[in-house]
Design a protein around this motif. Structure first.
Motif, PDB file in Angstrom:
ATOM      1  N   ASP A 299      60.247  27.904-104.513  1.00 14.34           N
ATOM      2  CA  ASP A 299      59.308  28.277-103.340  1.00 14.34           C
ATOM      3  C   ASP A 299      57.736  28.457-103.955  1.00 14.34           C
ATOM      4  OD1 ASP A 299      61.504  28.401-101.702  1.00 14.34           O
ATOM      5  OD2 ASP A 299      62.205  30.375-102.422  1.00 14.34           O
ATOM      6  N   GLY A 300      57.625  28.797-104.941  1.00  8.04           N
ATOM      7  CA  GLY A 300      56.209  29.340-105.061  1.00  8.04           C
ATOM      8  C   GLY A 300      55.795  30.572-104.621  1.00  8.04           C
ATOM      9  N   VAL A 301      54.753  30.854-104.330  1.00 11.66           N
ATOM     10  CA  VAL A 301      54.049  32.033-103.595  1.00 11.66           C
ATOM     11  C   VAL A 301      54.365  32.100-102.288  1.00 11.66           C
ATOM     12  CG1 VAL A 301      51.867  31.175-103.085  1.00 11.66           C
ATOM     13  CG2 VAL A 301      52.099  33.548-103.379  1.00 11.66           C
ATOM     14  N   THR A 302      54.913  33.163-101.636  1.00 15.77           N
ATOM     15  CA  THR A 302      55.402  33.061-100.427  1.00 15.77           C
ATOM     16  C   THR A 302      54.853  34.421 -99.586  1.00 15.77           C
ATOM     17  OG1 THR A 302      57.637  34.251-100.920  1.00 15.77           O
ATOM     18  CG2 THR A 302      57.436  31.948-100.775  1.00 15.77           C
ATOM     19  N   VAL A 303      54.202  34.214 -98.342  1.00 13.19           N
ATOM     20  CA  VAL A 303      54.076  35.549 -97.613  1.00 13.19           C
ATOM     21  C   VAL A 303      55.083  36.134 -96.990  1.00 13.19           C
ATOM     22  CG1 VAL A 303      52.533  36.150 -95.773  1.00 13.19           C
ATOM     23  CG2 VAL A 303      51.706  34.256 -97.127  1.00 13.19           C
ATOM     24  N   LEU A 304      55.392  37.492 -97.139  1.00 10.34           N
ATOM     25  CA  LEU A 304      56.743  38.032 -96.774  1.00 10.34           C
ATOM     26  C   LEU A 304      56.300  38.648 -95.450  1.00 10.34           C
ATOM     27  CD1 LEU A 304      57.812  39.934 -99.848  1.00 10.34           C
ATOM     28  CD2 LEU A 304      58.590  37.702 -99.092  1.00 10.34           C
ATOM     29  N   ASP A 306      57.425  41.267 -92.276  1.00 12.95           N
ATOM     30  CA  ASP A 306      57.849  42.564 -92.345  1.00 12.95           C
ATOM     31  C   ASP A 306      59.148  42.891 -92.836  1.00 12.95           C
ATOM     32  OD1 ASP A 306      55.281  43.422 -91.779  1.00 12.95           O
ATOM     33  OD2 ASP A 306      55.842  43.677 -89.567  1.00 12.95           O
ATOM     34  N   GLN A 307      60.228  42.181 -92.184  1.00  8.51           N
ATOM     35  CA  GLN A 307      61.592  42.216 -92.804  1.00  8.51           C
ATOM     36  C   GLN A 307      61.724  41.726 -94.097  1.00  8.51           C
ATOM     37  OE1 GLN A 307      63.446  39.573 -89.764  1.00  8.51           O
ATOM     38  NE2 GLN A 307      64.208  41.479 -88.637  1.00  8.51           N
ATOM     39  N   ASP A 308      61.035  40.791 -94.703  1.00  6.97           N
ATOM     40  CA  ASP A 308      61.295  40.353 -96.107  1.00  6.97           C
ATOM     41  C   ASP A 308      60.503  41.455 -97.086  1.00  6.97           C
ATOM     42  OD1 ASP A 308      62.827  38.347 -95.422  1.00  6.97           O
ATOM     43  OD2 ASP A 308      60.861  37.136 -95.192  1.00  6.97           O
ATOM     44  N   GLU A 309      59.957  42.382 -96.606  1.00  3.15           N
ATOM     45  CA  GLU A 309      59.236  43.208 -97.784  1.00  3.15           C
ATOM     46  C   GLU A 309      59.722  44.315 -98.319  1.00  3.15           C
ATOM     47  OE1 GLU A 309      55.651  44.957 -95.628  1.00  3.15           O
ATOM     48  OE2 GLU A 309      54.952  42.966 -95.154  1.00  3.15           O
ATOM     49  N   SER A 310      61.170  44.533 -98.075  1.00  2.00           N
ATOM     50  CA  SER A 310      61.934  45.598 -98.399  1.00  2.00           C
ATOM     51  C   SER A 310      62.082  45.608-100.069  1.00  2.00           C
ATOM     52  CB  SER A 310      63.264  45.687 -97.763  1.00  2.00           C
ATOM     53  OG  SER A 310      63.994  44.562 -98.129  1.00  2.00           O
ATOM     54  N   PRO A 311      62.394  44.243-100.724  1.00  2.00           N
ATOM     55  CA  PRO A 311      62.311  44.665-102.201  1.00  2.00           C
ATOM     56  C   PRO A 311      60.960  44.946-102.915  1.00  2.00           C
ATOM     57  CG  PRO A 311      63.224  42.351-101.353  1.00  2.00           C
ATOM     58  CD  PRO A 311      62.434  42.952-100.221  1.00  2.00           C
TER      59      PRO A 311
END
Length: 322
Positions: A299-304, A306-311
């Motif tokens: 994927d390379g760099v990904t903008v997360l 709000d739901q994906d920010e948990s990690p």
């Protein structure tokens, strides 16, 4: 301009050169850093994890400087930032830590102000900072990158890694600066060595692009940088010569080192044997090292979202509460 309240990005580590492709070939790996930036009244830094210890926490920090380059290029002023970062990518080990930081800052800053700059522009900017496109290209686009830089512009092709391709990296417990590793490489080479590397690099790109994993071993041979860097990484020369006898498809110094990369067929039955061989070889040289199984990141760099920010947030919480 659409200024966002907060942007979080996830960026992969990378390995460069893959043997003969000096400063031209890179592959993204499933080891990550997370960066969050948001506009602020005063610039502040929150750096989490052992791999960021000792980095600047003022405006000399690379993340801040790179973000400002994006704002300047876009003609937008965001002078103060709140910056949070967590990284699993070890510093100065040959896994693209500086490249991942540059790409994360470029992508986050660009997204913060509404994405005015193209990925191609970000790659040119990243390469002008790194001085070679392999690591930054891999972290930006994911997969395998073959790239050429003319000093101002990068031309690249992304190669989708074969689904059976996996990596095992051996990360020694010592740092090796890129400048030191570059200084041991001569300025001139015999024509035979140049031809050797051009032919192997071409063969390696063809093998990776066509999924010919059986051709990787011969294609990863290098005479341009690894022979000269061998003295800086005890055990490397032996691993490059003998890793295939223990199950590797091929082996190379990862970037400037000291990490050593092996490419592996994920279905090979000798994976444990290979891991033990790498650790034992380093141990005989008096070097403790960690072995990591990593997949190519696609994927390379990904903008997360709000739901994906948990990690990222979970890691910060864990660090703070530790």
């Amino acid at each position: 301009m659409s200024l966002q309240q907060r942007i979080t990005v996830k960026v992969p580590a990378s390995t460069a050169n893959l043997g003969p492709g000096f400063d031209t070939l890179g592959m993204a790996l499933s080891l990550y850093a997370w960066l969050e930036i948001k506009p602020a009244e005063q610039t502040t830094f929150h750096l989490y994890g052992d791999h960021l210890t000792g980095l600047p926490t003022d405006k000399s920090n690379l993340i801040y400087e790179v973000a400002q380059m994006v704002f300047n290029e876009a003609g937008i002023s965001v002078p103060e930032l709140d910056i949070s970062m967590y990284s699993d990518i070890p510093l100065t080990r040959g896994l693209g830590s500086s490249a991942s930081a540059i790409v994360a800052a470029l992508a986050a800053a660009n997204a913060l102000v509404g994405t005015p700059l193209s990925d191609a522009k970000l790659l040119d900017m990243a390469t002008s900072l790194e001085k070679h496109p392999d690591n930054v290209g891999a972290s930006l686009y994911g997969g395998i990158i073959a790239a050429a830089w003319d000093g101002s512009r990068v031309d690249h092709i992304r190669i989708e890694p074969h689904q059976d391709l996996q990596t095992l990296v051996i990360v020694p417990d010592f740092e090796l600066s890129t400048s030191k590793a570059r200084n041991v490489i001569p300025q001139q080479f015999d024509k035979s060595d140049v031809i050797h590397n051009i032919s192997r690099s071409s063969l390696l790109v063809a093998a990776l692009a066509s999924g010919r994993l059986d051709m990787i071993q011969k294609a990863m041979s290098d005479r341009i940088h690894q022979p000269y860097r061998a003295s800086l990484v005890p055990g490397m020369a032996e691993i490059l010569e003998h890793a295939v006898s223990h199950g590797a498809l091929g082996a190379a110094l990862s970037g400037a080192g000291p990490t050593v990369l092996t490419l592996v067929d994920r279905h090979d039955t000798r994976k444990e044997e290979l891991k033990q061989y790498l650790i034992d070889t380093m141990s005989r040289e008096g070097i403790t090292a960690s072995a990591l199984w990593l997949d190519p990141d696609l994927d390379g760099v990904t903008v997360l979202s709000d739901q994906d920010e948990s990690p990222f947030l979970d890691r910060i919480k864990g660090e703070v509460n530790a």
